[in-house]
Design a protein around this motif. Structure first.
Motif, PDB file in Angstrom:
ATOM      1  N   PRO A   1       0.812  -1.230   0.000  1.00 18.68           N
ATOM      2  CA  PRO A   1       0.000   0.000   0.000  1.00 18.68           C
ATOM      3  C   PRO A   1       0.844   1.279   0.000  1.00 18.68           C
ATOM      4  O   PRO A   1       0.476   2.261  -0.648  1.00 18.68           O
ATOM      5  N   LEU A   2       1.985   1.262   0.700  1.00 22.72           N
ATOM      6  CA  LEU A   2       2.856   2.435   0.678  1.00 22.72           C
ATOM      7  C   LEU A   2       3.435   2.670  -0.710  1.00 22.72           C
ATOM      8  O   LEU A   2       3.485   3.804  -1.194  1.00 22.72           O
ATOM      9  N   LEU A   3       3.875   1.604  -1.366  1.00 20.85           N
ATOM     10  CA  LEU A   3       4.388   1.735  -2.730  1.00 20.85           C
ATOM     11  C   LEU A   3       3.299   2.200  -3.692  1.00 20.85           C
ATOM     12  O   LEU A   3       3.554   3.006  -4.586  1.00 20.85           O
ATOM     13  N   ALA A   4       2.071   1.695  -3.508  1.00 19.65           N
ATOM     14  CA  ALA A   4       0.963   2.103  -4.381  1.00 19.65           C
ATOM     15  C   ALA A   4       0.656   3.585  -4.189  1.00 19.65           C
ATOM     16  O   ALA A   4       0.380   4.298  -5.155  1.00 19.65           O
ATOM     17  N   ARG A   5       0.711   4.055  -2.951  1.00 16.48           N
ATOM     18  CA  ARG A   5       0.459   5.474  -2.695  1.00 16.48           C
ATOM     19  C   ARG A   5       1.579   6.330  -3.270  1.00 16.48           C
ATOM     20  O   ARG A   5       1.353   7.395  -3.824  1.00 16.48           O
ATOM     21  N   PHE A   6       2.818   5.842  -3.167  1.00 16.87           N
ATOM     22  CA  PHE A   6       3.967   6.599  -3.654  1.00 16.87           C
ATOM     23  C   PHE A   6       3.999   6.665  -5.181  1.00 16.87           C
ATOM     24  O   PHE A   6       4.249   7.709  -5.767  1.00 16.87           O
ATOM     25  N   THR A   7       3.744   5.522  -5.846  1.00 20.08           N
ATOM     26  CA  THR A   7       3.823   5.476  -7.310  1.00 20.08           C
ATOM     27  C   THR A   7       2.504   5.838  -7.982  1.00 20.08           C
ATOM     28  O   THR A   7       2.491   6.155  -9.167  1.00 20.08           O
ATOM     29  N   GLY A   8       1.402   5.742  -7.250  1.00 25.13           N
ATOM     30  CA  GLY A   8       0.102   6.034  -7.841  1.00 25.13           C
ATOM     31  C   GLY A   8      -0.439   4.910  -8.697  1.00 25.13           C
ATOM     32  O   GLY A   8      -1.423   5.076  -9.403  1.00 25.13           O
ATOM     33  N   ARG A   9       0.190   3.767  -8.638  1.00 27.65           N
ATOM     34  CA  ARG A   9      -0.255   2.611  -9.416  1.00 27.65           C
ATOM     35  C   ARG A   9      -0.683   1.507  -8.466  1.00 27.65           C
ATOM     36  O   ARG A   9      -0.134   1.372  -7.375  1.00 27.65           O
TER      37      ARG A   9
ATOM     38  N   GLY B   1       3.011  -0.566  -8.125  1.00 27.61           N
ATOM     39  CA  GLY B   1       3.657  -0.116  -9.337  1.00 27.61           C
ATOM     40  C   GLY B   1       4.669  -1.082  -9.910  1.00 27.61           C
ATOM     41  O   GLY B   1       5.327  -0.774 -10.881  1.00 27.61           O
ATOM     42  N   LEU B   2       4.807  -2.258  -9.332  1.00 30.09           N
ATOM     43  CA  LEU B   2       5.737  -3.251  -9.858  1.00 30.09           C
ATOM     44  C   LEU B   2       4.983  -4.218 -10.760  1.00 30.09           C
ATOM     45  O   LEU B   2       3.926  -4.715 -10.396  1.00 30.09           O
ATOM     46  N   SER B   3       5.552  -4.498 -11.907  1.00 32.38           N
ATOM     47  CA  SER B   3       4.918  -5.447 -12.819  1.00 32.38           C
ATOM     48  C   SER B   3       5.110  -6.867 -12.281  1.00 32.38           C
ATOM     49  O   SER B   3       6.011  -7.118 -11.484  1.00 32.38           O
ATOM     50  N   PRO B   4       4.271  -7.799 -12.706  1.00 31.64           N
ATOM     51  CA  PRO B   4       4.458  -9.187 -12.259  1.00 31.64           C
ATOM     52  C   PRO B   4       5.832  -9.740 -12.622  1.00 31.64           C
ATOM     53  O   PRO B   4       6.422 -10.505 -11.872  1.00 31.64           O
ATOM     54  N   LYS B   5       6.360  -9.323 -13.775  1.00 34.47           N
ATOM     55  CA  LYS B   5       7.681  -9.799 -14.187  1.00 34.47           C
ATOM     56  C   LYS B   5       8.761  -9.265 -13.245  1.00 34.47           C
ATOM     57  O   LYS B   5       9.684  -9.980 -12.879  1.00 34.47           O
ATOM     58  N   ALA B   6       8.630  -7.988 -12.836  1.00 34.27           N
ATOM     59  CA  ALA B   6       9.597  -7.411 -11.896  1.00 34.27           C
ATOM     60  C   ALA B   6       9.505  -8.100 -10.546  1.00 34.27           C
ATOM     61  O   ALA B   6      10.523  -8.398  -9.915  1.00 34.27           O
ATOM     62  N   ARG B   7       8.289  -8.390 -10.090  1.00 38.51           N
ATOM     63  CA  ARG B   7       8.125  -9.098  -8.816  1.00 38.51           C
ATOM     64  C   ARG B   7       8.718 -10.492  -8.877  1.00 38.51           C
ATOM     65  O   ARG B   7       9.338 -10.953  -7.922  1.00 38.51           O
ATOM     66  N   THR B   8       8.519 -11.170 -10.008  1.00 38.95           N
ATOM     67  CA  THR B   8       9.091 -12.512 -10.168  1.00 38.95           C
ATOM     68  C   THR B   8      10.609 -12.442 -10.154  1.00 38.95           C
ATOM     69  O   THR B   8      11.268 -13.260  -9.521  1.00 38.95           O
ATOM     70  N   GLY B   9      11.176 -11.470 -10.849  1.00 44.11           N
ATOM     71  CA  GLY B   9      12.631 -11.317 -10.868  1.00 44.11           C
ATOM     72  C   GLY B   9      13.193 -11.043  -9.493  1.00 44.11           C
ATOM     73  O   GLY B   9      14.209 -11.627  -9.089  1.00 44.11           O
ATOM     74  N   ILE B  10      12.546 -10.168  -8.741  1.00 37.07           N
ATOM     75  CA  ILE B  10      12.995  -9.880  -7.378  1.00 37.07           C
ATOM     76  C   ILE B  10      12.855 -11.125  -6.512  1.00 37.07           C
ATOM     77  O   ILE B  10      13.739 -11.449  -5.715  1.00 37.07           O
ATOM     78  N   GLY B  11      11.748 -11.836  -6.703  1.00 40.54           N
ATOM     79  CA  GLY B  11      11.522 -13.063  -5.936  1.00 40.54           C
ATOM     80  C   GLY B  11      12.532 -14.153  -6.237  1.00 40.54           C
ATOM     81  O   GLY B  11      12.799 -15.007  -5.397  1.00 40.54           O
TER      82      GLY B  11
END
Length: 176
Positions: free
Chosen positions: A129-137, A141-151
């Motif tokens: 929720p903090l990231l969503a408030r900060f990015t407005g997305r 604001g992280l794409s599923p591909k970015a989340r998978t890569g980080i994971g």
């Protein structure tokens, strides 16, 4: 075989058009009619389904091919995460006494599960929720591909850190 006009309209209403994507264009040849007399029956179906595919079938195969790299890294991560015996062997050499109680070496994996549970709760309820408030997305604001890569990157870094700690532990054990 002739269809009634009403049944054709009903079929057309439920039909959703799928367009060929530009990714893996070499697979698009599977749904191209080369010889209409040979490839298509009178009712519009393929005379040989092994030679002529629908656009949906081709796009499904492309979607499956896009997931294969994530699956293969997932296999490596599964192998990586199932090496729990190493943590148990490390725990055998450490001092596990808390007050007057000695923790069994095999039970230290419970702390891994508890830490993961706490982290996922924190991530889902506070960090996203903090990231969503900060990015407005939505969803941070992280794409599923970015989340998978980080994971996939975090456990690799954790294994590297485990190797560093084990190297230091062995050097310390040899010196003593």
């Amino acid at each position: 075989m002739t269809r009634s006009f009403a049944s054709m309209l009903d079929y057309a209403n439920h039909l959703s058009l799928t367009f060929l994507s530009t990714l893996c264009r070499c697979l698009n040849r599977a749904c191209i009619i080369i010889d209409p007399d040979r490839d298509v029956n009178l009712d519009g179906s393929a005379s040989n389904p092994w030679r002529l595919c629908t656009v949906d079938q081709v796009e499904s195969l492309k979607a499956l091919l896009r997931v294969i790299p994530i699956w293969t890294t997932g296999i490596m991560m599964h192998i990586n995460l199932n090496q729990n015996s190493f943590a148990t062997l490390q725990a055998n050499t450490m001092d596990r006494n808390i007050l007057n109680f000695e923790l069994p070496a095999g039970s230290l994996n419970v702390f891994l599960v508890l830490t993961l549970t706490i982290w996922l709760t924190f991530y889902d309820r506070i960090q996203l929720p903090l990231l969503a408030r900060f990015t407005g997305r939505p969803r941070g604001g992280l794409s599923p591909k970015a989340r998978t890569g980080i994971g996939l990157l975090v456990p690799v870094a954790a294994r590297a850190m485990t190797a560093v700690v084990e190297t230091i532990r062995r050097k310390t054990a040899i010196e003593e």
